[in-house]
Scaffold this active site. Structure first.
Site, mmCIF file in Angstrom:
data_model
loop_
_atom_site.group_PDB
_atom_site.id
_atom_site.type_symbol
_atom_site.label_atom_id
_atom_site.label_comp_id
_atom_site.label_asym_id
_atom_site.label_seq_id
_atom_site.Cartn_x
_atom_site.Cartn_y
_atom_site.Cartn_z
ATOM 1 N N SER A 52 0.851 -1.190 0.000
ATOM 2 C CA SER A 52 0.000 0.000 0.000
ATOM 3 C C SER A 52 0.883 1.235 0.000
ATOM 4 C CB SER A 52 -0.884 0.002 1.248
ATOM 5 O OG SER A 52 -1.544 1.233 1.424
ATOM 6 N N TYR A 75 -2.500 -0.810 10.412
ATOM 7 C CA TYR A 75 -2.617 -1.149 8.993
ATOM 8 C C TYR A 75 -1.322 -0.813 8.273
ATOM 9 C CZ TYR A 75 -4.160 -0.819 4.127
ATOM 10 O OH TYR A 75 -4.274 -0.962 2.766
#
Length: 272
Positions: free
Chosen positions: A140, A153
């Protein structure tokens, strides 16, 4: 599948990035293994692919026994080969770490990191037996620089980035590549819910402050480029490329800019 047909096993195939990559690679003639815990979503993805060009596998990536069973089923369709493992399944939730529950933290780590490691281990023998094999990890833009409001995350995506870098070196003598996709915000259901405090979706909130949200259609070509290219990491969309550049050359400026943007936890965990 034919002896010369290439194959890709996709986790998180019931929606979002996984579904789009399945469509893109099916259009290129590949055999597609669809894996997800969401059986209804898997059925919808499968219905969009050419008949006879896919297999479907219910898979909770946190369950190593399910990994073993799903990979064994897939190998029966591919004569024991796997050209690409798209280790994609993941969840996004956030908020200040002190406000997160133990259960939320443990679940995110179990899916985003431990499940990814389990998948790589479960697929290793098939990859080793396949010429020009590759593991493609979904990291990401949050794995480029730590994101406030998404710290856990972000940490899991940094870890996935590290797996790609380490495995690309470790498996070079075996002919297996490791690559990662590092997307910024993509228009999927992870940012599609409505926050009760604003009556705006995550996508709308991002766009309201000038943050780019890219169409999911960009992910198929990006995955293809990552698998066939020489770079370990592929930033996906302008936002991710800018983050990668700034993190390398202007980290202090980037830290200030992200501080002004504020936490993003309410974008990926909308309150309904």
């Amino acid at each position: 599948m034919s002896a010369t047909q290439k194959s890709i096993f996709i986790t998180g195939a019931a929606s979002g990035l996984g579904r789009e990559v399945a469509r893109y690679f099916a259009d290129a003639g590949w055999f597609i293994g669809l894996a997800d815990v969401n059986e209804k979503g898997l059925e919808e993805t499968a219905s969009s692919l050419p008949p006879g060009q896919w297999s479907r596998h219910r898979l909770d990536v946190t369950d190593r026994a399910q990994w073993k069973a799903a990979v064994a089923e897939f190998s029966q369709h591919t004569n024991g080969h796997m050209t690409v493992l798209f280790n994609n399944a993941g969840i996004g939730s956030g908020g200040p770490i002190q406000d997160m529950t133990d259960e939320d933290i443990d679940r995110m780590i179990a899916i985003n990191l431990t499940g990814v490691i389990s998948g790589t281990r479960a697929c290793f023998d098939l990859l080793k037996n396949t010429p020009d094999a590759c593991v493609l990890y979904t990291s990401s833009a949050a794995g480029i620089y730590g994101s406030a409001g998404l710290s856990v995350y972000s940490a899991t995506k940094f870890a996935v980035r590290g797996l790609a870098e380490a495995h690309d070196i470790e498996w070079r003598p075996l002919g297996i590549k490791a690559r990662s996709l590092m997307p910024g915000f993509i228009d999927t259901n992870i940012i599609g819910g409505i926050d009760a405090g604003s009556n705006m979706t995550g996508k709308e909130k991002l766009q309201s402050v000038g943050v780019e949200v890219s169409p999911v259609s960009i992910i198929g070509p990006a995955a293809w480029e990552a698998i066939h290219g020489d770079k370990v990491h592929t930033p996906v969309n302008k936002m991710a490329r800018q983050l990668a550049f700034s993190a390398r050359w202007f980290p202090n400026r980037l830290r200030k800019q992200l501080g002004l943007l504020g936490g993003l936890g309410d974008v990926v965990t909308p309150k309904t």
